[in-house]
Motif scaffolding. Structure first.
Motif, PDB file in Angstrom:
ATOM      1  N   SER A  25       0.843  -1.197   0.000  1.00 27.97           N
ATOM      2  CA  SER A  25       0.000   0.000   0.000  1.00 27.97           C
ATOM      3  C   SER A  25       0.876   1.242   0.000  1.00 27.97           C
ATOM      4  CB  SER A  25      -0.919  -0.002   1.225  1.00 27.97           C
ATOM      5  OG  SER A  25      -0.158   0.051   2.413  1.00 27.97           O
ATOM      6  N   GLY A  26       0.261   2.362  -0.322  1.00 25.72           N
ATOM      7  CA  GLY A  26       0.994   3.620  -0.395  1.00 25.72           C
ATOM      8  C   GLY A  26       1.089   4.103  -1.824  1.00 25.72           C
ATOM      9  N   ILE A  27       1.955   5.080  -2.044  1.00 32.92           N
ATOM     10  CA  ILE A  27       2.153   5.626  -3.394  1.00 32.92           C
ATOM     11  C   ILE A  27       3.141   4.720  -4.114  1.00 32.92           C
ATOM     12  CG2 ILE A  27       2.925   7.598  -4.737  1.00 32.92           C
ATOM     13  CD1 ILE A  27       2.104   9.376  -2.380  1.00 32.92           C
ATOM     14  N   ILE A  28       2.630   3.975  -5.082  1.00 32.84           N
ATOM     15  CA  ILE A  28       3.431   2.951  -5.762  1.00 32.84           C
ATOM     16  C   ILE A  28       3.431   3.223  -7.250  1.00 32.84           C
ATOM     17  CG2 ILE A  28       3.604   0.502  -6.303  1.00 32.84           C
ATOM     18  CD1 ILE A  28       2.340  -0.051  -3.536  1.00 32.84           C
ATOM     19  N   PHE A  29       4.621   3.404  -7.810  1.00 31.46           N
ATOM     20  CA  PHE A  29       4.777   3.601  -9.247  1.00 31.46           C
ATOM     21  C   PHE A  29       5.219   2.317  -9.937  1.00 31.46           C
ATOM     22  CE2 PHE A  29       4.014   8.017  -8.957  1.00 31.46           C
ATOM     23  CZ  PHE A  29       4.665   8.496  -7.830  1.00 31.46           C
ATOM     24  N   SER A  30       6.020   1.528  -9.237  1.00 29.33           N
ATOM     25  CA  SER A  30       6.504   0.300  -9.842  1.00 29.33           C
ATOM     26  C   SER A  30       6.808  -0.724  -8.765  1.00 29.33           C
ATOM     27  CB  SER A  30       7.762   0.570 -10.673  1.00 29.33           C
ATOM     28  OG  SER A  30       8.816   0.985  -9.844  1.00 29.33           O
ATOM     29  N   ILE A  31       6.531  -1.971  -9.081  1.00 29.40           N
ATOM     30  CA  ILE A  31       6.883  -3.101  -8.217  1.00 29.40           C
ATOM     31  C   ILE A  31       7.713  -4.066  -9.044  1.00 29.40           C
ATOM     32  CG2 ILE A  31       6.074  -5.022  -6.828  1.00 29.40           C
ATOM     33  CD1 ILE A  31       3.534  -3.505  -6.272  1.00 29.40           C
ATOM     34  N   ASN A  32       8.914  -4.339  -8.587  1.00 26.98           N
ATOM     35  CA  ASN A  32       9.761  -5.300  -9.270  1.00 26.98           C
ATOM     36  C   ASN A  32       9.473  -6.662  -8.673  1.00 26.98           C
ATOM     37  OD1 ASN A  32      11.618  -6.408 -10.935  1.00 26.98           O
ATOM     38  ND2 ASN A  32      13.312  -5.145 -10.281  1.00 26.98           N
ATOM     39  N   ALA A  33      10.441  -7.429  -8.370  1.00 25.61           N
ATOM     40  CA  ALA A  33      10.220  -8.767  -7.832  1.00 25.61           C
ATOM     41  C   ALA A  33       9.586  -8.696  -6.449  1.00 25.61           C
ATOM     42  CB  ALA A  33      11.536  -9.524  -7.757  1.00 25.61           C
ATOM     43  N   MET A  34       8.723  -9.649  -6.187  1.00 27.87           N
ATOM     44  CA  MET A  34       8.147  -9.819  -4.850  1.00 27.87           C
ATOM     45  C   MET A  34       8.572 -11.197  -4.361  1.00 27.87           C
ATOM     46  SD  MET A  34       4.396  -8.045  -5.210  1.00 27.87           S
ATOM     47  CE  MET A  34       4.278  -7.581  -3.478  1.00 27.87           C
ATOM     48  N   LYS A  35       8.956 -11.268  -3.098  1.00 28.13           N
ATOM     49  CA  LYS A  35       9.568 -12.490  -2.581  1.00 28.13           C
ATOM     50  C   LYS A  35       8.999 -12.851  -1.206  1.00 28.13           C
ATOM     51  CE  LYS A  35      13.895 -11.089  -4.783  1.00 28.13           C
ATOM     52  NZ  LYS A  35      15.323 -10.747  -4.560  1.00 28.13           N
ATOM     53  N   TRP A  36       9.124 -14.120  -0.891  1.00 27.75           N
ATOM     54  CA  TRP A  36       8.848 -14.607   0.457  1.00 27.75           C
ATOM     55  C   TRP A  36      10.135 -15.202   1.015  1.00 27.75           C
ATOM     56  CZ3 TRP A  36       4.594 -13.712   3.239  1.00 27.75           C
ATOM     57  CH2 TRP A  36       3.420 -13.351   2.570  1.00 27.75           C
ATOM     58  N   TYR A  37      10.479 -14.770   2.214  1.00 27.54           N
ATOM     59  CA  TYR A  37      11.589 -15.336   2.974  1.00 27.54           C
ATOM     60  C   TYR A  37      11.013 -15.983   4.227  1.00 27.54           C
ATOM     61  CZ  TYR A  37      15.075 -12.623   0.301  1.00 27.54           C
ATOM     62  OH  TYR A  37      15.882 -12.101  -0.671  1.00 27.54           O
ATOM     63  N   ARG A  38      11.834 -16.804   4.868  1.00 29.16           N
ATOM     64  CA  ARG A  38      11.441 -17.321   6.173  1.00 29.16           C
ATOM     65  C   ARG A  38      12.671 -17.423   7.060  1.00 29.16           C
ATOM     66  NH1 ARG A  38       9.803 -23.577   4.574  1.00 29.16           N
ATOM     67  NH2 ARG A  38      11.928 -24.346   4.164  1.00 29.16           N
ATOM     68  N   GLN A  39      12.401 -17.347   8.353  1.00 32.66           N
ATOM     69  CA  GLN A  39      13.477 -17.465   9.325  1.00 32.66           C
ATOM     70  C   GLN A  39      12.998 -18.338  10.477  1.00 32.66           C
ATOM     71  OE1 GLN A  39      15.126 -13.742  10.740  1.00 32.66           O
ATOM     72  NE2 GLN A  39      17.015 -14.765  11.360  1.00 32.66           N
ATOM     73  N   ALA A  40      13.605 -19.490  10.589  1.00 27.68           N
ATOM     74  CA  ALA A  40      13.308 -20.386  11.698  1.00 27.68           C
ATOM     75  C   ALA A  40      14.141 -19.974  12.911  1.00 27.68           C
ATOM     76  CB  ALA A  40      13.603 -21.820  11.311  1.00 27.68           C
ATOM     77  N   SER A  41      13.690 -20.363  14.070  1.00 24.64           N
ATOM     78  CA  SER A  41      14.380 -19.997  15.306  1.00 24.64           C
ATOM     79  C   SER A  41      15.817 -20.490  15.276  1.00 24.64           C
ATOM     80  CB  SER A  41      13.640 -20.594  16.500  1.00 24.64           C
ATOM     81  OG  SER A  41      14.276 -20.261  17.705  1.00 24.64           O
ATOM     82  N   GLY A  42      16.753 -19.587  15.504  1.00 24.20           N
ATOM     83  CA  GLY A  42      18.154 -19.938  15.543  1.00 24.20           C
ATOM     84  C   GLY A  42      18.815 -20.119  14.193  1.00 24.20           C
ATOM     85  N   LYS A  43      18.097 -19.815  13.130  1.00 23.69           N
ATOM     86  CA  LYS A  43      18.652 -19.990  11.785  1.00 23.69           C
ATOM     87  C   LYS A  43      18.630 -18.675  11.020  1.00 23.69           C
ATOM     88  CE  LYS A  43      17.486 -24.876  11.289  1.00 23.69           C
ATOM     89  NZ  LYS A  43      16.873 -25.909  10.414  1.00 23.69           N
ATOM     90  N   GLN A  44      19.384 -18.649   9.925  1.00 15.27           N
ATOM     91  CA  GLN A  44      19.409 -17.461   9.084  1.00 15.27           C
ATOM     92  C   GLN A  44      18.153 -17.374   8.226  1.00 15.27           C
ATOM     93  OE1 GLN A  44      23.144 -17.681   6.870  1.00 15.27           O
ATOM     94  NE2 GLN A  44      24.144 -16.387   8.392  1.00 15.27           N
TER      95      GLN A  44
END
Length: 113
Positions: A25-44
């Motif tokens: 949301s907000g003032i958006i002119f362009s969106i490039n890649a959209m990604k999902w990351y995850r972080q488990a406890s104690g991990k990168q």
């Protein structure tokens, strides 16, 4: 001000499914890649899936065949099927919007065995 807001996390039994959403949301002119990351406890933090503005997708080997990333206008989704306990983590949405990098606040996914 651009924001990414995630939803859809929760507790599910192994073998179950969840669908995560991330709305920009907000003032958006362009969106490039959209990604999902995850972080488990104690991990990168690790990249789970990505989708380009042209619709090209990429997945971590650990989720191929089980997770599907998709997008619609300013929202990106992550359909997670056949969930495993090792998928338990905080999931974060990430996107390059107007040339800047943005992160969501994270949503907890817990898979019980």
């Amino acid at each position: 001000q651009v924001q990414l807001v995630e939803s859809g996390g929760g507790l599910v039994q192994a073998g179950g499914s969840l669908r995560l959403s991330c709305a920009a949301s907000g003032i958006i002119f362009s969106i490039n890649a959209m990604k999902w990351y995850r972080q488990a406890s104690g991990k990168q933090r690790e990249l789970v899936a990505a989708i380009t503005s042209g619709g090209r997708t990429n997945y971590a080997d650990s989720v191929k065949g089980r997770f599907t990333i998709s997008n619609a206008q300013k929202t990106v989704f992550l359909q997670m099927n056949s969930l495993k306990p090792e998928d338990t983590a905080v999931y974060y949405c990430n996107a390059e919007i107007n040339g800047n990098d943005y992160w969501g606040q994270g949503t907890q996914v817990t898979v019980s065995s």
